[in-house]
Write a protein that holds these residues in place. Sequence first.
Motif, PDB file in Angstrom:
ATOM      1  N   ALA A  17       0.886  -1.178  -0.258  1.00 46.11           N
ATOM      2  CA  ALA A  17      -0.036  -0.068   0.025  1.00 46.11           C
ATOM      3  C   ALA A  17       0.859   1.137  -0.099  1.00 46.11           C
ATOM      4  CB  ALA A  17      -1.043   0.153   1.153  1.00 46.11           C
ATOM      5  N   GLN A  18       2.152   1.021   0.635  1.00 48.18           N
ATOM      6  CA  GLN A  18       2.913   2.417   0.873  1.00 48.18           C
ATOM      7  C   GLN A  18       3.786   2.520  -0.756  1.00 48.18           C
ATOM      8  OE1 GLN A  18       5.003   0.909   4.461  1.00 48.18           O
ATOM      9  NE2 GLN A  18       4.308   2.926   5.149  1.00 48.18           N
ATOM     10  N   THR A  19       4.273   1.542  -1.285  1.00 47.59           N
ATOM     11  CA  THR A  19       5.246   1.642  -2.258  1.00 47.59           C
ATOM     12  C   THR A  19       4.583   1.077  -3.588  1.00 47.59           C
ATOM     13  OG1 THR A  19       5.928  -0.844  -1.909  1.00 47.59           O
ATOM     14  CG2 THR A  19       7.079   0.879  -0.696  1.00 47.59           C
ATOM     15  N   GLY A  20       3.541   0.195  -3.614  1.00 46.66           N
ATOM     16  CA  GLY A  20       3.013  -0.345  -4.902  1.00 46.66           C
ATOM     17  C   GLY A  20       4.257  -1.425  -5.376  1.00 46.66           C
ATOM     18  N   GLU A  21       5.011  -1.854  -4.541  1.00 41.86           N
ATOM     19  CA  GLU A  21       6.082  -2.715  -5.008  1.00 41.86           C
ATOM     20  C   GLU A  21       5.432  -4.223  -5.073  1.00 41.86           C
ATOM     21  OE1 GLU A  21       9.709  -2.478  -3.242  1.00 41.86           O
ATOM     22  OE2 GLU A  21       9.750  -0.436  -3.391  1.00 41.86           O
ATOM     23  N   LEU A  22       5.659  -4.959  -6.094  1.00 40.74           N
ATOM     24  CA  LEU A  22       5.066  -6.299  -6.167  1.00 40.74           C
ATOM     25  C   LEU A  22       5.414  -7.053  -5.126  1.00 40.74           C
ATOM     26  CD1 LEU A  22       3.330  -8.448  -7.846  1.00 40.74           C
ATOM     27  CD2 LEU A  22       5.412  -8.835  -9.077  1.00 40.74           C
ATOM     28  N   HIS A  23       6.581  -7.023  -4.528  1.00 43.09           N
ATOM     29  CA  HIS A  23       7.040  -7.944  -3.648  1.00 43.09           C
ATOM     30  C   HIS A  23       7.369  -7.303  -2.125  1.00 43.09           C
ATOM     31  CE1 HIS A  23       8.001 -10.976  -6.695  1.00 43.09           C
ATOM     32  NE2 HIS A  23       8.685  -9.947  -7.222  1.00 43.09           N
ATOM     33  N   ALA A  24       6.508  -6.163  -1.912  1.00 43.37           N
ATOM     34  CA  ALA A  24       6.484  -5.567  -0.647  1.00 43.37           C
ATOM     35  C   ALA A  24       5.514  -6.391   0.193  1.00 43.37           C
ATOM     36  CB  ALA A  24       6.185  -4.212  -0.556  1.00 43.37           C
ATOM     37  N   LEU A  25       5.591  -6.118   1.377  1.00 38.72           N
ATOM     38  CA  LEU A  25       4.505  -6.951   2.453  1.00 38.72           C
ATOM     39  C   LEU A  25       3.179  -6.489   2.077  1.00 38.72           C
ATOM     40  CD1 LEU A  25       6.335  -6.102   5.930  1.00 38.72           C
ATOM     41  CD2 LEU A  25       6.601  -8.295   4.486  1.00 38.72           C
ATOM     42  N   GLN A  26       2.370  -7.399   2.213  1.00 41.69           N
ATOM     43  CA  GLN A  26       1.082  -7.142   2.144  1.00 41.69           C
ATOM     44  C   GLN A  26       0.585  -7.020   3.640  1.00 41.69           C
ATOM     45  OE1 GLN A  26      -1.395 -10.392   0.299  1.00 41.69           O
ATOM     46  NE2 GLN A  26       0.147 -10.691  -1.160  1.00 41.69           N
ATOM     47  N   GLY A  27      -0.451  -6.079   3.718  1.00 40.88           N
ATOM     48  CA  GLY A  27      -0.866  -5.554   5.184  1.00 40.88           C
ATOM     49  C   GLY A  27      -0.084  -4.357   5.586  1.00 40.88           C
ATOM     50  N   GLU A  28       0.183  -4.543   6.838  1.00 42.90           N
ATOM     51  CA  GLU A  28       0.924  -3.634   7.601  1.00 42.90           C
ATOM     52  C   GLU A  28       2.267  -3.463   7.190  1.00 42.90           C
ATOM     53  OE1 GLU A  28      -0.370  -1.072   9.639  1.00 42.90           O
ATOM     54  OE2 GLU A  28      -2.351  -1.702   8.758  1.00 42.90           O
ATOM     55  N   ALA A  29       3.014  -2.290   7.164  1.00 42.34           N
ATOM     56  CA  ALA A  29       4.602  -2.239   7.297  1.00 42.34           C
ATOM     57  C   ALA A  29       5.282  -2.955   8.523  1.00 42.34           C
ATOM     58  CB  ALA A  29       4.932  -0.890   7.024  1.00 42.34           C
ATOM     59  N   ASP A  30       6.132  -3.366   8.478  1.00 40.35           N
ATOM     60  CA  ASP A  30       6.810  -3.749   9.813  1.00 40.35           C
ATOM     61  C   ASP A  30       8.137  -3.394   9.779  1.00 40.35           C
ATOM     62  OD1 ASP A  30       8.029  -5.357  11.587  1.00 40.35           O
ATOM     63  OD2 ASP A  30       7.713  -7.282  10.834  1.00 40.35           O
ATOM     64  N   PRO A  31       8.381  -2.295  10.736  1.00 41.39           N
ATOM     65  CA  PRO A  31       9.488  -1.496  10.967  1.00 41.39           C
ATOM     66  C   PRO A  31      10.580  -2.471  11.794  1.00 41.39           C
ATOM     67  CG  PRO A  31       8.002  -0.742  12.409  1.00 41.39           C
ATOM     68  CD  PRO A  31       7.246  -1.733  11.528  1.00 41.39           C
ATOM     69  N   GLN A  32      10.256  -3.628  12.216  1.00 41.71           N
ATOM     70  CA  GLN A  32      11.239  -4.437  12.833  1.00 41.71           C
ATOM     71  C   GLN A  32      12.001  -5.632  11.698  1.00 41.71           C
ATOM     72  OE1 GLN A  32      12.552  -4.062  15.934  1.00 41.71           O
ATOM     73  NE2 GLN A  32      11.185  -2.020  15.891  1.00 41.71           N
ATOM     74  N   ASP A  33      11.224  -5.467  10.752  1.00 40.67           N
ATOM     75  CA  ASP A  33      11.633  -6.420   9.578  1.00 40.67           C
ATOM     76  C   ASP A  33      12.746  -6.091   8.703  1.00 40.67           C
ATOM     77  OD1 ASP A  33      11.683  -8.772   7.768  1.00 40.67           O
ATOM     78  OD2 ASP A  33      10.215  -8.166   6.816  1.00 40.67           O
ATOM     79  N   MET A  34      13.733  -6.382   9.171  1.00 43.50           N
ATOM     80  CA  MET A  34      15.256  -5.846   8.690  1.00 43.50           C
ATOM     81  C   MET A  34      15.832  -6.892   7.904  1.00 43.50           C
ATOM     82  SD  MET A  34      16.410  -2.677  11.039  1.00 43.50           S
ATOM     83  CE  MET A  34      15.165  -1.717  12.098  1.00 43.50           C
ATOM     84  N   GLN A  35      16.650  -6.396   6.762  1.00 40.12           N
ATOM     85  CA  GLN A  35      17.577  -7.560   6.113  1.00 40.12           C
ATOM     86  C   GLN A  35      18.820  -7.240   6.654  1.00 40.12           C
ATOM     87  OE1 GLN A  35      16.712  -7.912   1.808  1.00 40.12           O
ATOM     88  NE2 GLN A  35      18.819  -8.994   1.522  1.00 40.12           N
TER      89      GLN A  35
END
Length: 74
Positions: A17-35
């Motif tokens: 929803a924030q970026t429109g990127e195909l492989h972004a997270l579905q639903g809410e963003a996760d600020p703790q999910d870091m690579q």
Amino acid sequence: MLLLAGVEYVTGSESIAQTGELHALQGEADPQDMQAFTYCFAVDHLEGEDWTISRRFSMISGGSIRRISGRISN
């Protein structure tokens, strides 16, 4: 560094929803999910010197030295 420079940034994974990127997270963003990431680079070149690290080396851990050996693979 980004904060000090005043650069806009986000942490973690943004949502579709924030970026429109195909492989972004579905639903809410996760600020703790870091690579994790690693940068390897040469910091100096000394002509004629060989500073290759052997496959067998010592590692200091918790005040004690332990031997580590293993296979280096790609």
